[in-house]
Write an enzyme that holds these catalytic residues in place. Structure first.
Site, PDB file in Angstrom:
ATOM      1  N   ARG A 161      -8.482   0.158   4.526  1.00 25.84           N
ATOM      2  CA  ARG A 161      -7.566   1.087   3.864  1.00 25.84           C
ATOM      3  C   ARG A 161      -6.228   0.429   3.541  1.00 25.84           C
ATOM      4  NH1 ARG A 161      -5.738   5.163   7.059  1.00 25.84           N
ATOM      5  NH2 ARG A 161      -4.652   5.780   5.158  1.00 25.84           N
TER       6      ARG A 161
ATOM      7  N   LYS B 110       0.836  -1.207   0.000  1.00 25.72           N
ATOM      8  CA  LYS B 110       0.000   0.000   0.000  1.00 25.72           C
ATOM      9  C   LYS B 110       0.869   1.255   0.000  1.00 25.72           C
ATOM     10  CE  LYS B 110      -1.625   1.974   3.784  1.00 25.72           C
ATOM     11  NZ  LYS B 110      -1.534   3.461   3.687  1.00 25.72           N
ATOM     12  N   ASN B 111       1.878   1.288   0.849  1.00 25.07           N
ATOM     13  CA  ASN B 111       2.688   2.496   0.984  1.00 25.07           C
ATOM     14  C   ASN B 111       3.609   2.722  -0.208  1.00 25.07           C
ATOM     15  OD1 ASN B 111       1.551   3.069   3.463  1.00 25.07           O
ATOM     16  ND2 ASN B 111       3.161   2.057   4.628  1.00 25.07           N
TER      17      ASN B 111
ATOM     18  N   ARG C 181       1.322  15.012  12.399  1.00 25.15           N
ATOM     19  CA  ARG C 181       2.146  14.631  11.255  1.00 25.15           C
ATOM     20  C   ARG C 181       2.190  15.814  10.289  1.00 25.15           C
ATOM     21  NH1 ARG C 181       0.383   8.858   9.017  1.00 25.15           N
ATOM     22  NH2 ARG C 181      -1.703   9.705   9.117  1.00 25.15           N
ATOM     23  N   PRO C 182       3.003  16.812  10.586  1.00 28.80           N
ATOM     24  CA  PRO C 182       3.027  18.020   9.764  1.00 28.80           C
ATOM     25  C   PRO C 182       3.599  17.764   8.384  1.00 28.80           C
ATOM     26  CG  PRO C 182       4.814  18.063  11.354  1.00 28.80           C
ATOM     27  CD  PRO C 182       3.971  16.865  11.691  1.00 28.80           C
TER      28      PRO C 182
ATOM     29  N   ARG D 198      -3.847  10.496   3.922  1.00 28.06           N
ATOM     30  CA  ARG D 198      -2.663  11.334   3.980  1.00 28.06           C
ATOM     31  C   ARG D 198      -1.755  11.168   2.764  1.00 28.06           C
ATOM     32  NH1 ARG D 198       0.142  14.407   7.371  1.00 28.06           N
ATOM     33  NH2 ARG D 198       2.420  14.447   7.176  1.00 28.06           N
TER      34      ARG D 198
ATOM     35  N   ASP E 178       4.725   1.192  11.888  1.00 26.03           N
ATOM     36  CA  ASP E 178       3.502   0.533  11.419  1.00 26.03           C
ATOM     37  C   ASP E 178       3.341  -0.889  11.939  1.00 26.03           C
ATOM     38  OD1 ASP E 178       2.631   2.741  10.079  1.00 26.03           O
ATOM     39  OD2 ASP E 178       3.062   2.002   8.068  1.00 26.03           O
TER      40      ASP E 178
ATOM     41  N   CYS F  82      -5.291   8.638   9.103  1.00 26.37           N
ATOM     42  CA  CYS F  82      -5.402   8.104  10.460  1.00 26.37           C
ATOM     43  C   CYS F  82      -5.058   9.158  11.509  1.00 26.37           C
ATOM     44  CB  CYS F  82      -4.465   6.910  10.637  1.00 26.37           C
ATOM     45  SG  CYS F  82      -4.940   5.459   9.693  1.00 26.37           S
TER      46      CYS F  82
ATOM     47  N   ASP G 220       5.657  19.991   6.973  1.00 30.84           N
ATOM     48  CA  ASP G 220       6.715  20.993   6.856  1.00 30.84           C
ATOM     49  C   ASP G 220       7.883  20.524   6.002  1.00 30.84           C
ATOM     50  OD1 ASP G 220       7.153  19.152   8.952  1.00 30.84           O
ATOM     51  OD2 ASP G 220       8.606  20.466   9.915  1.00 30.84           O
ATOM     52  N   LEU G 221       8.243  19.226   6.089  1.00 27.98           N
ATOM     53  CA  LEU G 221       9.362  18.733   5.284  1.00 27.98           C
ATOM     54  C   LEU G 221       9.022  18.707   3.799  1.00 27.98           C
ATOM     55  CD1 LEU G 221      10.760  15.838   7.511  1.00 27.98           C
ATOM     56  CD2 LEU G 221      11.624  18.171   7.286  1.00 27.98           C
TER      57      LEU G 221
END
Length: 420
Positions: A399, A22-23, A121-122, A92, A307, A116, A124-125
């Site tokens: 998901r 999935k990822n 979980r910003p 996300r 995970d 989720c 910014d990066l």
């Protein structure tokens, strides 16, 4: 809305085949925005998240179809640069369309992401890296707006407070492959999913070196072409089924596994006294003796994956002794603790640590899934618990795990659905 109902204490036995990652597949699907030529992606799991990404690609003007594990993004242009809130807010990983949209259209408007609820979980990066390539960035009414007349390669550091970011590395990489000049990403994510994305981009004509290491070098090209690619097996699904065999004291042959992606988990299982039998892309997990407690610290790859933290906690909750789980990626990712305690576990949260005192047995109870991996954790606990466990909000499970109920039933699990 459905809930999952499990009658526990059945030893799982048989064979299971692991689906595509999935990822890995989500950013690879997003990468097809970089070309007008056809792309074929194989070993694609049929999940809520892959369906969502298909909808996003179509909303951006692409023609994308799924059939029997294959996604075909046919010859078509991305004509829309706005990724809508209604789709992006549910997942996300959909934020990774920012890089390819900007690379292809030189402008992108992408809703801030959802997914989720596992803590802060910003992005910014992501924004730091995209801005370093020369883009103008602003946040307007919940959307990230990025524009660039020309993207230029840059030497950048992409590490954050909790280490590297898989999605940020992917987003920047997808913009950089069509930037002018050379981009060097320091503190890049080393996860297999980043490597898989880079391999797909290379098949499309990108020039990338060092993927799979903390330093990735990208020489920009003017255009990318279509490509065919097969997604790697899902290491988190493989790990989840390994733990399903152990928590039910069963015997499972797990097929379509890449051992090298499971190093940290296998190391901890060795420490716990588990003997895994590996052969020809498969792992046999056979419960033989009581496990020993272990301490877990989640870290970026090749460290122990965040995970797998929740699923490992389920197993440790039934392991005599004290285990300590330390979460260094998402320090608030402990919403499953209270639900496991409802089932009779003895777990105490202390900041980014969870102290797990093993108990003799868990008892079935009504519980609620808060996120994708927490739902897998509760399924494992339900499989081992005495009596009936009902798990609400199972859309989280859908998901990330393809046909999980059918796979578990084929192994002997008593599992099904009921209306809430």
């Amino acid at each position: 809305m459905d809930k999952l109902v499990i009658e526990g204490t059945v030893k799982l036995n048989g064979e299971v085949t692991i689906s595509g990652s999935k990822n890995s597949v989500l950013p690879i699907m997003a990468a097809t925005l970089l070309t007008d030529e056809p792309c074929v992606i194989k070993n694609v799991p049929h999940l809520r998240d892959t369906n969502t990404m298909l909808k996003i690609l179509r909303s951006l003007g692409k023609s994308a179809e799924f059939d029997k594990g294959t996604v075909v993004v046919s010859r078509s242009k991305a004509t829309n640069y706005i990724a809508d809130y209604k789709l992006v807010s549910t997942m996300r990983a959909s934020f990774c369309v920012l890089g390819p949209l900007l690379g292809k259209l030189k402008k992108a408007k992408v809703s801030l992401p959802g997914g989720c609820v596992i803590g802060v979980r910003p992005v910014d990066l992501h924004l730091k890296g995209i801005k370093a390539l020369g883009a103008d960035i602003s946040v307007e009414a919940g959307y990230v707006v990025a524009t660039a007349n020309k993207l230029k390669g840059k030497h950048m550091y992409l590490g954050g407070v909790y280490g590297s970011s898989v999605l940020a590395t992917g987003n920047v990489m997808m913009a950089a492959v069509v930037a002018e000049g050379t981009t060097v990403i320091e503190s890049a994510a080393c996860e297999p999913e980043v490597y898989d994305l880079a391999e797909f981009l290379i098949k499309m004509g990108a020039k990338i070196k060092g993927h799979g290491t903390p330093t990735i070098e990208i020489e920009g090209v003017k255009n990318l072409h279509g490509a065919t690619h097969t997604i790697i097996p899902d290491r988190i699904e493989a790990g989840t089924f390994i733990l399903a065999a152990l928590i039910t004291r069963g015997d499972i042959l797990i097929k379509n596994v890449l051992f090298q992606h499971l190093g940290a988990l296998i190391d901890k299982l060795d420490e716990a006294g588990v003997n895994l039998i590996r052969s020809n892309g498969s792992i046999r997990v056979r419960y033989k003796k009581q496990l020993k407690p272990v301490n877990i610290v989640t870290l970026p790859y090749p460290g122990f994956p965040t995970d797998m933290q929740a699923q490992m906690m389920s197993v440790m909750s039934l392991t005599p002794g004290i285990s300590v789980v330390t979460e260094k990626i998402y320090p608030d990712r402990f919403m499953h603790v209270s639900e496991l305690n409802r089932m009779g576990a003895r777990i105490q949260r202390e900041g980014p640590h969870a102290i797990v005192e093993g108990v003799k047995a868990l008892s079935g109870a009504p519980v609620m899934a808060s996120d994708l991996r927490a739902s897998a954790c509760l399924v494992l606990a339900g499989l081992a618990a005495k009596g009936k466990t009902s798990i609400s909000r199972i859309y989280h499970l859908e998901r990330g795990y393809e046909n999980v109920e059918a796979k578990l039933r084929a192994l002997g699990a008593r599992i099904g659905r009921e209306k809430e």
